[in-house]
Scaffold this motif. Structure first.
Motif, PDB file in Angstrom:
ATOM      1  N   GLU A   1     -18.295  88.978 -71.741  1.00  0.00           N
ATOM      2  CA  GLU A   1     -18.104  87.703 -71.049  1.00  0.00           C
ATOM      3  C   GLU A   1     -19.213  87.456 -70.032  1.00  0.00           C
ATOM      4  O   GLU A   1     -19.781  86.355 -69.967  1.00  0.00           O
ATOM      5  N   LEU A   2     -19.531  88.470 -69.245  1.00  0.00           N
ATOM      6  CA  LEU A   2     -20.572  88.335 -68.231  1.00  0.00           C
ATOM      7  C   LEU A   2     -21.927  88.055 -68.865  1.00  0.00           C
ATOM      8  O   LEU A   2     -22.679  87.174 -68.406  1.00  0.00           O
ATOM      9  N   PHE A   3     -22.274  88.793 -69.896  1.00  0.00           N
ATOM     10  CA  PHE A   3     -23.584  88.611 -70.523  1.00  0.00           C
ATOM     11  C   PHE A   3     -23.692  87.262 -71.226  1.00  0.00           C
ATOM     12  O   PHE A   3     -24.770  86.655 -71.241  1.00  0.00           O
ATOM     13  N   GLU A   4     -22.597  86.783 -71.789  1.00  0.00           N
ATOM     14  CA  GLU A   4     -22.625  85.453 -72.404  1.00  0.00           C
ATOM     15  C   GLU A   4     -22.837  84.384 -71.339  1.00  0.00           C
ATOM     16  O   GLU A   4     -23.620  83.449 -71.530  1.00  0.00           O
ATOM     17  N   GLU A   5     -22.173  84.537 -70.205  1.00  0.00           N
ATOM     18  CA  GLU A   5     -22.356  83.594 -69.097  1.00  0.00           C
ATOM     19  C   GLU A   5     -23.793  83.611 -68.577  1.00  0.00           C
ATOM     20  O   GLU A   5     -24.295  82.595 -68.088  1.00  0.00           O
ATOM     21  N   THR A   6     -24.441  84.753 -68.711  1.00  0.00           N
ATOM     22  CA  THR A   6     -25.806  84.902 -68.221  1.00  0.00           C
ATOM     23  C   THR A   6     -26.834  84.388 -69.216  1.00  0.00           C
ATOM     24  O   THR A   6     -28.016  84.264 -68.884  1.00  0.00           O
ATOM     25  N   GLY A   7     -26.396  84.082 -70.439  1.00  0.00           N
ATOM     26  CA  GLY A   7     -27.313  83.488 -71.404  1.00  0.00           C
ATOM     27  C   GLY A   7     -27.657  84.354 -72.595  1.00  0.00           C
ATOM     28  O   GLY A   7     -28.517  83.991 -73.404  1.00  0.00           O
ATOM     29  N   TYR A   8     -26.988  85.493 -72.731  1.00  0.00           N
ATOM     30  CA  TYR A   8     -27.234  86.373 -73.871  1.00  0.00           C
ATOM     31  C   TYR A   8     -26.208  86.105 -74.972  1.00  0.00           C
ATOM     32  O   TYR A   8     -25.216  85.406 -74.762  1.00  0.00           O
ATOM     33  N   ARG A   9     -26.449  86.696 -76.126  1.00  0.00           N
ATOM     34  CA  ARG A   9     -25.498  86.634 -77.235  1.00  0.00           C
ATOM     35  C   ARG A   9     -24.904  88.030 -77.434  1.00  0.00           C
ATOM     36  O   ARG A   9     -25.513  88.879 -78.072  1.00  0.00           O
ATOM     37  N   PRO A  10     -23.750  88.310 -76.847  1.00  0.00           N
ATOM     38  CA  PRO A  10     -23.191  89.666 -76.900  1.00  0.00           C
ATOM     39  C   PRO A  10     -22.397  89.947 -78.165  1.00  0.00           C
ATOM     40  O   PRO A  10     -21.720  89.083 -78.712  1.00  0.00           O
ATOM     41  N   LEU A  11     -22.506  91.198 -78.621  1.00  0.00           N
ATOM     42  CA  LEU A  11     -21.707  91.694 -79.734  1.00  0.00           C
ATOM     43  C   LEU A  11     -21.269  93.109 -79.381  1.00  0.00           C
ATOM     44  O   LEU A  11     -22.035  93.871 -78.804  1.00  0.00           O
ATOM     45  N   ALA A  12     -20.039  93.460 -79.756  1.00  0.00           N
ATOM     46  CA  ALA A  12     -19.543  94.813 -79.482  1.00  0.00           C
ATOM     47  C   ALA A  12     -18.822  95.358 -80.711  1.00  0.00           C
ATOM     48  O   ALA A  12     -17.607  95.552 -80.707  1.00  0.00           O
ATOM     49  N   PRO A  13     -19.567  95.623 -81.789  1.00  0.00           N
ATOM     50  CA  PRO A  13     -18.931  96.182 -82.988  1.00  0.00           C
ATOM     51  C   PRO A  13     -18.557  97.640 -82.780  1.00  0.00           C
ATOM     52  O   PRO A  13     -19.250  98.388 -82.088  1.00  0.00           O
ATOM     53  N   GLY A  14     -17.466  98.037 -83.372  1.00  0.00           N
ATOM     54  CA  GLY A  14     -17.022  99.413 -83.245  1.00  0.00           C
ATOM     55  C   GLY A  14     -17.760 100.355 -84.175  1.00  0.00           C
ATOM     56  O   GLY A  14     -18.530  99.919 -85.040  1.00  0.00           O
ATOM     57  N   TRP A  15     -17.540 101.637 -84.000  1.00  0.00           N
ATOM     58  CA  TRP A  15     -18.111 102.643 -84.888  1.00  0.00           C
ATOM     59  C   TRP A  15     -17.518 102.486 -86.292  1.00  0.00           C
ATOM     60  O   TRP A  15     -16.436 101.889 -86.463  1.00  0.00           O
ATOM     61  N   PRO A  16     -18.179 103.004 -87.305  1.00  0.00           N
ATOM     62  CA  PRO A  16     -17.625 102.905 -88.657  1.00  0.00           C
ATOM     63  C   PRO A  16     -16.267 103.599 -88.739  1.00  0.00           C
ATOM     64  O   PRO A  16     -16.111 104.734 -88.283  1.00  0.00           O
ATOM     65  N   GLY A  17     -15.302 102.878 -89.286  1.00  0.00           N
ATOM     66  CA  GLY A  17     -13.962 103.437 -89.448  1.00  0.00           C
ATOM     67  C   GLY A  17     -13.011 103.162 -88.316  1.00  0.00           C
ATOM     68  O   GLY A  17     -11.807 103.395 -88.447  1.00  0.00           O
ATOM     69  N   VAL A  18     -13.503 102.648 -87.192  1.00  0.00           N
ATOM     70  CA  VAL A  18     -12.630 102.375 -86.048  1.00  0.00           C
ATOM     71  C   VAL A  18     -11.883 101.070 -86.277  1.00  0.00           C
ATOM     72  O   VAL A  18     -12.480 100.054 -86.649  1.00  0.00           O
ATOM     73  N   GLY A  19     -10.580 101.069 -86.050  1.00  0.00           N
ATOM     74  CA  GLY A  19      -9.774  99.875 -86.216  1.00  0.00           C
ATOM     75  C   GLY A  19     -10.183  98.751 -85.282  1.00  0.00           C
ATOM     76  O   GLY A  19     -10.814  98.982 -84.243  1.00  0.00           O
ATOM     77  N   GLU A  20      -9.815  97.539 -85.640  1.00  0.00           N
ATOM     78  CA  GLU A  20     -10.207  96.367 -84.860  1.00  0.00           C
ATOM     79  C   GLU A  20      -9.577  96.341 -83.478  1.00  0.00           C
ATOM     80  O   GLU A  20     -10.123  95.751 -82.551  1.00  0.00           O
TER      81      GLU A  20
END
Length: 266
Positions: A26-45
């Protein structure tokens, strides 16, 4: 947010779910970035899904995680900024060394090949995994007491318990076994190209009260980069533990990251 906003990929470490990065996103999006936080392979949503199916992440090693994020990066229109915590920090360092990122911030990053100090607190923090050789191929959970020592030692017991209940998930033992044997193998998955002069800038952040990745490990990591002419900086939060990305003081760490990125023109 502009369509050409710089992508930022947040990479979690062991025992914390990817959704724990939500305030940062949320903070980085407000600052003008495009944030993504994908999990490790196999980790549930969700945290609940990850807890319900620990076998889905068992036996995922460092190379598996690196390639997982490399595939995500390959789909982006430009090289991203990587921000990783703990083993996520090591993953960020490896990807930066492979020239897959514009810059990386490694927060209390797990030890890479060449780092020799292994303080007793780090051994105690990882004992739940190393207590059985079979855990190399299993997913292991922490108890609230173990989380308190490994993550929440610099916050109140109440906050540590809250963080434990909210964010913790089982973690694969394999990366820890790989890191533990890194200095005995020239081709260890924990090896990072620390001599790469062409890579983007790197910021190492350490918590002075961290039991899991004590400051001796981060300072030794910094020394591994001494032969590279690329930017490598270090910032210390003397009173913070391993929970510094998720506890009530997370904003100070996030602001330090944003300030450093601004200094790099990113």
């Amino acid at each position: 947010m502009a369509g050409n906003a710089a992508p930022v990929i947040f990479i979690h470490g062991l025992w914390l779910h990817a959704s724990s990065w939500a305030p940062w996103e949320e903070l980085f999006e407000e600052t003008g970035y495009r944030p993504l936080a994908p999990g490790w392979p196999g980790v549930g949503e969700t945290v609940e899904e990850a807890r319900a199916k620990p076998e889905s992440i068992a036996d995922q090693g460092i190379d598996d995680v690196v390639e997982h994020y490399a595939a995500i990066i390959a789909e982006l229109p430009q090289p991203p900024i990587l921000i990783g915590h703990s083993f996520g920090g090591m993953i960020a360092e490896k990807l930066l060394g492979q020239n897959r990122a514009a810059a990386a911030i490694a927060i209390d990053a797990a030890q890479i090949r060449g780092v020799l100090p292994l303080p007793l607190s780090a051994l105690r923090s990882t004992f739940p995994v190393f207590s059985s050789p079979a855990n190399k191929h299993r997913a292991v959970s922490l108890t609230a007491e173990q989380f308190r020592f490994a993550f929440g030692n610099a916050v109140s017991a109440e906050e540590s318990d809250e963080l434990y209940e909210r964010w913790t998930i089982p973690a694969p033992g394999k990366p820890l076994f790989e890191a533990a044997g890194a200095n005995f193998s020239a081709h260890s998955p924990a090896k990072v190209d620390t001599g790469n002069d062409a890579r983007g800038p790197l910021l190492l952040i350490m918590g002075g009260q961290d039991h899991t990745v004590p400051e001796a490990i981060t300072k030794s990591t910094l020394k591994q980069y001494r032969h590279s002419t690329a930017v490598t900086d270090l910032v210390e939060f003397p009173d913070r533990g391993h929970s510094l990305t998720v506890d009530s003081g997370w904003r100070a760490v996030a602001d330090a990251c944003l300030d450093w990125l601004a200094q790099q023109g990113l």
